[in-house]
Enzyme design. Structure first.
Site, PDB file in Angstrom:
ATOM      1  N   LYS A   1       0.573  -5.100   0.269  1.00  9.20           N
ATOM      2  CA  LYS A   1       0.390  -5.145   1.674  1.00  9.20           C
ATOM      3  C   LYS A   1      -0.148  -6.752   1.981  1.00  9.20           C
ATOM      4  O   LYS A   1       0.280  -7.373   2.835  1.00  9.20           O
ATOM      5  CB  LYS A   1      -0.437  -4.295   2.231  1.00  9.20           C
ATOM      6  CG  LYS A   1      -0.451  -2.746   1.875  1.00  9.20           C
ATOM      7  CD  LYS A   1      -1.408  -1.890   2.368  1.00  9.20           C
ATOM      8  CE  LYS A   1      -2.731  -1.787   1.859  1.00  9.20           C
ATOM      9  NZ  LYS A   1      -2.786  -1.444   0.565  1.00  9.20           N
TER      10      LYS A   1
ATOM     11  N   ARG B   1      -6.427   4.293   7.488  1.00  7.54           N
ATOM     12  CA  ARG B   1      -6.627   4.753   6.234  1.00  7.54           C
ATOM     13  C   ARG B   1      -6.525   6.175   6.269  1.00  7.54           C
ATOM     14  O   ARG B   1      -6.360   7.050   5.274  1.00  7.54           O
ATOM     15  CB  ARG B   1      -7.965   4.390   5.438  1.00  7.54           C
ATOM     16  CG  ARG B   1      -8.062   2.932   5.352  1.00  7.54           C
ATOM     17  CD  ARG B   1      -7.127   2.590   4.374  1.00  7.54           C
ATOM     18  NE  ARG B   1      -7.790   2.426   2.820  1.00  7.54           N
ATOM     19  CZ  ARG B   1      -7.716   1.029   2.539  1.00  7.54           C
ATOM     20  NH1 ARG B   1      -7.268  -0.098   3.289  1.00  7.54           N
ATOM     21  NH2 ARG B   1      -8.066   0.731   1.297  1.00  7.54           N
TER      22      ARG B   1
ATOM     23  N   ARG C   1      -4.440  -8.627 -10.848  1.00  8.22           N
ATOM     24  CA  ARG C   1      -4.583  -9.309  -9.470  1.00  8.22           C
ATOM     25  C   ARG C   1      -5.681 -10.458  -9.751  1.00  8.22           C
ATOM     26  O   ARG C   1      -6.686 -10.157 -10.180  1.00  8.22           O
ATOM     27  CB  ARG C   1      -4.751  -8.368  -8.546  1.00  8.22           C
ATOM     28  CG  ARG C   1      -4.925  -9.438  -7.282  1.00  8.22           C
ATOM     29  CD  ARG C   1      -5.222  -8.259  -6.065  1.00  8.22           C
ATOM     30  NE  ARG C   1      -5.806  -7.389  -5.954  1.00  8.22           N
ATOM     31  CZ  ARG C   1      -5.929  -6.554  -5.174  1.00  8.22           C
ATOM     32  NH1 ARG C   1      -5.147  -6.490  -4.054  1.00  8.22           N
ATOM     33  NH2 ARG C   1      -6.659  -5.347  -5.008  1.00  8.22           N
TER      34      ARG C   1
ATOM     35  N   ARG D   1     -11.166  -8.859  -8.366  1.00  5.68           N
ATOM     36  CA  ARG D   1     -12.106  -8.104  -7.143  1.00  5.68           C
ATOM     37  C   ARG D   1     -12.881  -7.097  -7.931  1.00  5.68           C
ATOM     38  O   ARG D   1     -12.365  -6.478  -8.863  1.00  5.68           O
ATOM     39  CB  ARG D   1     -11.443  -7.484  -6.150  1.00  5.68           C
ATOM     40  CG  ARG D   1     -10.962  -8.331  -5.006  1.00  5.68           C
ATOM     41  CD  ARG D   1      -9.992  -7.770  -3.959  1.00  5.68           C
ATOM     42  NE  ARG D   1     -10.059  -6.436  -3.523  1.00  5.68           N
ATOM     43  CZ  ARG D   1      -9.112  -5.629  -2.979  1.00  5.68           C
ATOM     44  NH1 ARG D   1      -8.432  -6.649  -2.273  1.00  5.68           N
ATOM     45  NH2 ARG D   1      -9.354  -4.402  -2.761  1.00  5.68           N
TER      46      ARG D   1
ATOM     47  N   ARG E   1      -9.860   4.852  -5.972  1.00  5.67           N
ATOM     48  CA  ARG E   1      -9.086   4.457  -5.048  1.00  5.67           C
ATOM     49  C   ARG E   1      -7.892   5.036  -4.671  1.00  5.67           C
ATOM     50  O   ARG E   1      -7.304   5.393  -3.566  1.00  5.67           O
ATOM     51  CB  ARG E   1      -8.989   2.871  -5.045  1.00  5.67           C
ATOM     52  CG  ARG E   1     -10.334   2.117  -4.992  1.00  5.67           C
ATOM     53  CD  ARG E   1     -10.071   0.581  -5.148  1.00  5.67           C
ATOM     54  NE  ARG E   1      -9.204  -0.082  -4.602  1.00  5.67           N
ATOM     55  CZ  ARG E   1      -8.858  -1.212  -4.958  1.00  5.67           C
ATOM     56  NH1 ARG E   1      -9.076  -1.680  -6.173  1.00  5.67           N
ATOM     57  NH2 ARG E   1      -7.848  -1.935  -4.226  1.00  5.67           N
TER      58      ARG E   1
HETATM   59  P1  AP5 Z   1      -1.587  -6.941  -2.886  1.00  4.10           P
HETATM   60  O1  AP5 Z   1      -0.643  -7.694  -2.155  1.00  4.10           O
HETATM   61  O2  AP5 Z   1      -2.943  -7.749  -3.065  1.00  4.10           O
HETATM   62  O3  AP5 Z   1      -1.732  -5.629  -2.808  1.00  4.10           O
HETATM   63  P2  AP5 Z   1      -2.531  -4.581  -1.493  1.00  4.10           P
HETATM   64  O4  AP5 Z   1      -1.418  -3.680  -1.127  1.00  4.10           O
HETATM   65  O5  AP5 Z   1      -3.057  -5.622  -0.353  1.00  4.10           O
HETATM   66  O6  AP5 Z   1      -3.749  -4.192  -2.318  1.00  4.10           O
HETATM   67  P3  AP5 Z   1      -5.374  -3.904  -1.856  1.00  4.10           P
HETATM   68  O7  AP5 Z   1      -5.885  -3.687  -3.286  1.00  4.10           O
HETATM   69  O8  AP5 Z   1      -5.642  -4.970  -1.091  1.00  4.10           O
HETATM   70  O9  AP5 Z   1      -5.093  -2.900  -1.112  1.00  4.10           O
HETATM   71  P4  AP5 Z   1      -6.586  -1.819  -0.589  1.00  4.10           P
HETATM   72  O10 AP5 Z   1      -5.871  -1.033   0.706  1.00  4.10           O
HETATM   73  O11 AP5 Z   1      -6.874  -1.025  -1.822  1.00  4.10           O
HETATM   74  O12 AP5 Z   1      -7.735  -2.861  -0.428  1.00  4.10           O
HETATM   75  P5  AP5 Z   1      -8.321  -3.295   0.934  1.00  4.10           P
HETATM   76  O13 AP5 Z   1      -8.680  -4.731   0.612  1.00  4.10           O
HETATM   77  O14 AP5 Z   1      -7.791  -2.840   2.127  1.00  4.10           O
HETATM   78  O15 AP5 Z   1      -0.995  -6.821  -4.473  1.00  4.10           O
HETATM   79  C1  AP5 Z   1      -1.426  -6.452  -5.463  1.00  4.10           C
HETATM   80  C2  AP5 Z   1      -0.958  -7.198  -6.955  1.00  4.10           C
HETATM   81  O16 AP5 Z   1       0.381  -6.842  -7.179  1.00  4.10           O
HETATM   82  C3  AP5 Z   1      -1.141  -8.670  -6.462  1.00  4.10           C
HETATM   83  O17 AP5 Z   1      -1.580  -9.146  -7.949  1.00  4.10           O
HETATM   84  C4  AP5 Z   1       0.299  -9.177  -6.199  1.00  4.10           C
HETATM   85  O18 AP5 Z   1       0.687 -10.266  -6.672  1.00  4.10           O
HETATM   86  C5  AP5 Z   1       1.143  -8.067  -6.902  1.00  4.10           C
HETATM   87  N1  AP5 Z   1       2.428  -7.635  -6.054  1.00  4.10           N
HETATM   88  C6  AP5 Z   1       2.408  -7.624  -4.754  1.00  4.10           C
HETATM   89  N2  AP5 Z   1       3.769  -7.233  -4.454  1.00  4.10           N
HETATM   90  C7  AP5 Z   1       4.441  -7.401  -5.521  1.00  4.10           C
HETATM   91  C8  AP5 Z   1       5.649  -6.765  -5.685  1.00  4.10           C
HETATM   92  N3  AP5 Z   1       6.626  -6.515  -5.066  1.00  4.10           N
HETATM   93  N4  AP5 Z   1       6.274  -6.704  -7.284  1.00  4.10           N
HETATM   94  C9  AP5 Z   1       5.270  -7.119  -8.307  1.00  4.10           C
HETATM   95  N5  AP5 Z   1       3.993  -7.443  -8.085  1.00  4.10           N
HETATM   96  C10 AP5 Z   1       3.562  -7.483  -6.748  1.00  4.10           C
HETATM   97  O19 AP5 Z   1      -9.786  -2.138   0.693  1.00  4.10           O
HETATM   98  C11 AP5 Z   1     -10.590  -2.154  -0.258  1.00  4.10           C
HETATM   99  C12 AP5 Z   1     -11.616  -1.326   0.048  1.00  4.10           C
HETATM  100  O20 AP5 Z   1     -12.293  -1.608   1.502  1.00  4.10           O
HETATM  101  C13 AP5 Z   1     -11.106   0.187   0.200  1.00  4.10           C
HETATM  102  O21 AP5 Z   1     -11.245   1.005  -1.123  1.00  4.10           O
HETATM  103  C14 AP5 Z   1     -12.489   0.854   1.008  1.00  4.10           C
HETATM  104  O22 AP5 Z   1     -13.652   1.046   0.363  1.00  4.10           O
HETATM  105  C15 AP5 Z   1     -12.759  -0.333   2.208  1.00  4.10           C
HETATM  106  N6  AP5 Z   1     -11.889  -0.152   3.393  1.00  4.10           N
HETATM  107  C16 AP5 Z   1     -11.013  -1.246   3.712  1.00  4.10           C
HETATM  108  N7  AP5 Z   1     -10.381  -0.735   4.613  1.00  4.10           N
HETATM  109  C17 AP5 Z   1     -10.695   0.387   5.032  1.00  4.10           C
HETATM  110  C18 AP5 Z   1     -10.700   1.335   6.253  1.00  4.10           C
HETATM  111  N8  AP5 Z   1      -9.699   0.799   7.099  1.00  4.10           N
HETATM  112  N9  AP5 Z   1     -11.539   2.449   6.288  1.00  4.10           N
HETATM  113  C19 AP5 Z   1     -12.583   2.697   5.306  1.00  4.10           C
HETATM  114  N10 AP5 Z   1     -12.596   1.815   4.370  1.00  4.10           N
HETATM  115  C20 AP5 Z   1     -11.950   0.701   4.238  1.00  4.10           C
END
Ligand code: AP5
Length: 211
Positions: free
Chosen positions: A15, A88, A125, A159, A170
């Site tokens: 994402k 989410r 990552r 991270r 997660r």
């Molecule tokens: P990346 O693009 O970083 O993936 P992502 O989907 O953004 O992953 P996140 O870990 O950031 O998602 P998340 O939803 O768990 O985290 P968030 O910060 O929102 O890509 C990942 C890796 O893959 C990278 O190394 C990239 O280079 C590689 N890659 C990408 N595309 C590729 C492809 N096509 N092919 C190969 N490799 C590829 O949330 C973190 C925490 O915050 C949650 O656990 C929760 O505790 C809290 N939180 C956040 N939002 C909420 C909410 N709305 N409600 C409650 N808690 C929340």
């Protein structure tokens, strides 16, 4: 009129990677609830300390806190947004429509990927602490190890929630909460699905063709 974009997908499904490409193209602002929560932690406030405990365990932060942070950081009268990591769960999906979008046009994009691929992606990552650029030690290495290609900072970090035991949690939380969210957007005719195992450019082309 252009739609707001809502990116839905498991941790590591890509994402954030796609959001930065779409923003670089112009036309969108990126709002990531994960990034907003990490900024709160960086302030080392009491609230940040509570948030850190929840995020480091892989659980979701409370709906009330997340919507408050989101509302404080967007201005829909001026910009089109990419919502990354919100909603989410079904309560957040309904809240986004009722209290934020209020009838503005929006399209949800689901990043469909086999969960087995995600632990390796996340464990490899690295993120630039300075500008937020995302790398991968296998699929997207920086030109100079440890140095950000975009801003030159020597600050590529892992991270805290990208440890294997937290990743597993997660992914479990995601699989328990995502289906009602997908059904919600599907039933409103606002859902497209992309194959998140394709390469970054292919996914980008598919999303761009929808906006
Ligand atoms: P990346 O693009 O970083 O993936 P992502 O989907 O953004 O992953 P996140 O870990 O950031 O998602 P998340 O939803 O768990 O985290 P968030 O910060 O929102 O890509 C990942 C890796 O893959 C990278 O190394 C990239 O280079 C590689 N890659 C990408 N595309 C590729 C492809 N096509 N092919 C190969 N490799 C590829 O949330 C973190 C925490 O915050 C949650 O656990 C929760 O505790 C809290 N939180 C956040 N939002 C909420 C909410 N709305 N409600 C409650 N808690 C929340």
């Amino acid at each position: 009129m252009k739609s707001h974009l809502i990116l839905i997908g498991a941790p590591g499904s890509g994402k954030g990677t796609q959001a930065s490409k779409l923003v670089a193209d112009g036309g969108f602002r990126h709002v990531s609830t994960g990034d907003l929560l990490r900024s709160e932690i960086a302030k080392k406030s009491d609230l940040g300390f509570e948030v850190k405990k929840v995020m480091d365990s892989g659980q979701l932060v409370s709906d009330e806190l997340v919507i408050r942070l989101l509302q404080a950081n967007i201005d829909l009268s001026k910009y089109n947004y990419i919502f990354d990591g919100y909603p989410r769960n079904i309560v957040q999906a309904q809240t986004l429509d009722r209290e934020v979008l209020k009838g503005s046009s929006s399209l949800a994009v689901y990043f469909d990927i086999n969960p087995n691929k995600l632990v390796e992606r996340l464990a490899n990552r690295r993120t630039c602490k300075n500008c937020g650029s995302i790398y991968n030690l296998v699929t997207k290495k920086p030109k100079i190890m440890g140095v950000c290609d975009e801003c030159g900072a020597s600050d590529l970090v892992q991270r805290p929630d990208d440890k294997e035991e937290v990743i597993t949690n997660r992914l479990k939380v995601f699989s328990e909460t995502v289906n009602p969210v997908l059904s919600y957007y599907q039933s409103h005719g606002r859902l497209v699905t992309v194959d998140a195992e394709a390469n970054v450019e292919e996914i980008y082309t598919k999303i761009s063709s929808k906006v």
